[in-house]
Design an enzyme around this catalytic site. Structure first.
Site, PDB file in Angstrom:
ATOM      1  N   GLY A  31       0.800  -1.220   0.000  1.00 46.86           N
ATOM      2  CA  GLY A  31       0.000   0.000   0.000  1.00 46.86           C
ATOM      3  C   GLY A  31       0.829   1.265   0.000  1.00 46.86           C
ATOM      4  N   HIS A  34       2.352   4.564  -5.051  1.00 55.21           N
ATOM      5  CA  HIS A  34       2.921   5.697  -5.794  1.00 55.21           C
ATOM      6  C   HIS A  34       3.061   5.298  -7.256  1.00 55.21           C
ATOM      7  CE1 HIS A  34       6.541   3.319  -5.467  1.00 55.21           C
ATOM      8  NE2 HIS A  34       6.531   3.418  -4.158  1.00 55.21           N
ATOM      9  N   HIS A  37       4.222   1.759  -8.090  1.00 57.77           N
ATOM     10  CA  HIS A  37       3.170   0.727  -8.031  1.00 57.77           C
ATOM     11  C   HIS A  37       2.236   0.870  -9.230  1.00 57.77           C
ATOM     12  CE1 HIS A  37       4.074   1.319  -3.597  1.00 57.77           C
ATOM     13  NE2 HIS A  37       4.286   0.025  -3.750  1.00 57.77           N
ATOM     14  N   SER A 186       7.583   4.135  -0.776  1.00 56.59           N
ATOM     15  CA  SER A 186       6.585   4.616   0.192  1.00 56.59           C
ATOM     16  C   SER A 186       7.280   5.308   1.361  1.00 56.59           C
ATOM     17  CB  SER A 186       5.745   3.448   0.705  1.00 56.59           C
ATOM     18  OG  SER A 186       5.158   2.777  -0.381  1.00 56.59           O
ATOM     19  N   ARG A 187       8.515   4.871   1.652  1.00 55.69           N
ATOM     20  CA  ARG A 187       9.224   5.431   2.819  1.00 55.69           C
ATOM     21  C   ARG A 187       9.792   6.824   2.547  1.00 55.69           C
ATOM     22  NH1 ARG A 187      10.656  -0.358   3.657  1.00 55.69           N
ATOM     23  NH2 ARG A 187       9.853  -0.950   5.702  1.00 55.69           N
TER      24      ARG A 187
END
Ligand code: PAF
Length: 300
Positions: A31, A34, A37, A186-187
């Site tokens: 999830g 971005h 993905h 994501s991080r």
């Protein structure tokens, strides 16, 4: 687009698709989607009749001191990106749906998990192997799509599929970068503006790596030293590893270049750990390392 939280309901819907002769593409994610993905989902859309996106922050791949509790989440935004890019089914289970009790089975790929991220994140790839094989058994995809930013993960999952004769094609997909060159992750949301600007050194060194490799005559130790020196010029950067290995077997490169090489970086900026990499194919290497004899593969 349909959203599922229960394994049994997802299985039923996929079974109907399979009975209609549809090919199934799976995009496993945690999830906070971005553009990286999105590129996996849209590729799966192009190559399959039915696209299944899984969104599950998998607890078994996080170590005790890692960011499981604060891992970024945005289910509404994720569903928008899923729909825009053509997912048919989104699977968003709760943890107790995937792990009604702690799994007693371990999926452990040895060797290639003992270095790079495997060395600094003990048990991480066992957790990845477990969840990915559970998803493969639930979805039974024809193809599964993984981003090459996590190149070691792609190598581990591919090896698991090979060793266990799983009937799924692993499709590695290119790293997607922001306009400034930072590999999407994501991080990245954890980074302060200053950390983010210093983190650009990762993509910068990877961009220059082929040129630097030629300048050091193919000497991987000297290339690693040059990359590390440049990264250390950034006061907020704390290097975890700078490695050059064969890919996908992750062995020390030998003078006879028989496979691709990977230049893999893991660097912390504050508490945020970023990874990035660049693959150099045999052809790329042949262009830059003239002094190393390229072994001609049989039949070429
Ligand atoms: O790459 C990820 O996001 C995760 O490791 C994966 C493959 C979805 C398994 O949880």
């Amino acid at each position: 687009m349909q959203v599922f939280t229960k394994i049994s309901e997802l299985r039923k819907a996929i079974e109907e698709k399979r009975e209609q002769g549809c090919s199934i593409g799976l995009v496993p994610t945690m999830g906070f989607l971005h553009e990286g993905h999105a590129s996996l989902i849209s590729r799966a859309r192009r190559e399959n009749d039915c696209v299944v996106l899984s969104i599950f922050v998998n607890p078994t791949q996080f170590g005790p001191n890692e960011d499981l509790d604060r891992y970024p989440r945005n289910p509404e935004g994720d569903l928008r990106i899923a729909e825009t890019n053509g997912a048919d089914f989104v699977f968003m289970p709760e943890a107790n749906e995937m792990y009604p009790r702690p799994a007693a089975t371990r999926i452990s790929v040895s060797g290639i998990t003992s270095l790079l991220c495997g060395a600094s994140r003990p048990g991480h790839f066992d957790g990845v192997g477990l969840i990915v094989s559970k998803l493969f058994h639930i979805v039974k995809p024809h193809r599964a799509y993984f981003g090459m930013k996590d190149a070691q993960q792609v190598a581990v999952v591919s090896r698991m599929v090979e060793d266990l004769n799983l009937d799924v094609e692993i499709v590695p997909c290119p790293i997607v970068r922001g306009e400034d060159g930072l590999a999407l992750s994501s991080r990245n949301v954890y980074l302060s503006p200053e950390q983010r600007s210093q983190a650009l050194v990762l993509s910068e060194t990877l961009r220059k790596a082929p040129e630097w490799l030629a300048e050091v005559g193919g000497d991987t130790e000297r290339l690693k030293a040059r990359i590390s020196t440049r990264i250390r010029e950034m006061p907020l950067a704390d290097i975890e590893y700078v490695e050059i290995l064969t890919y996908p077997d992750l062995e020390a490169p030998s003078a006879e270049v028989e496979s691709s090489w990977i230049i893999a970086l893991a660097v912390r900026f504050g508490s945020t750990r970023l990874i990035d990499n660049r693959l150099l194919t045999r052809d790329d290497l042949a262009k830059v390392i003239h002094s190393i004899p390229m072994q001609v593969a049989k039949g070429e």
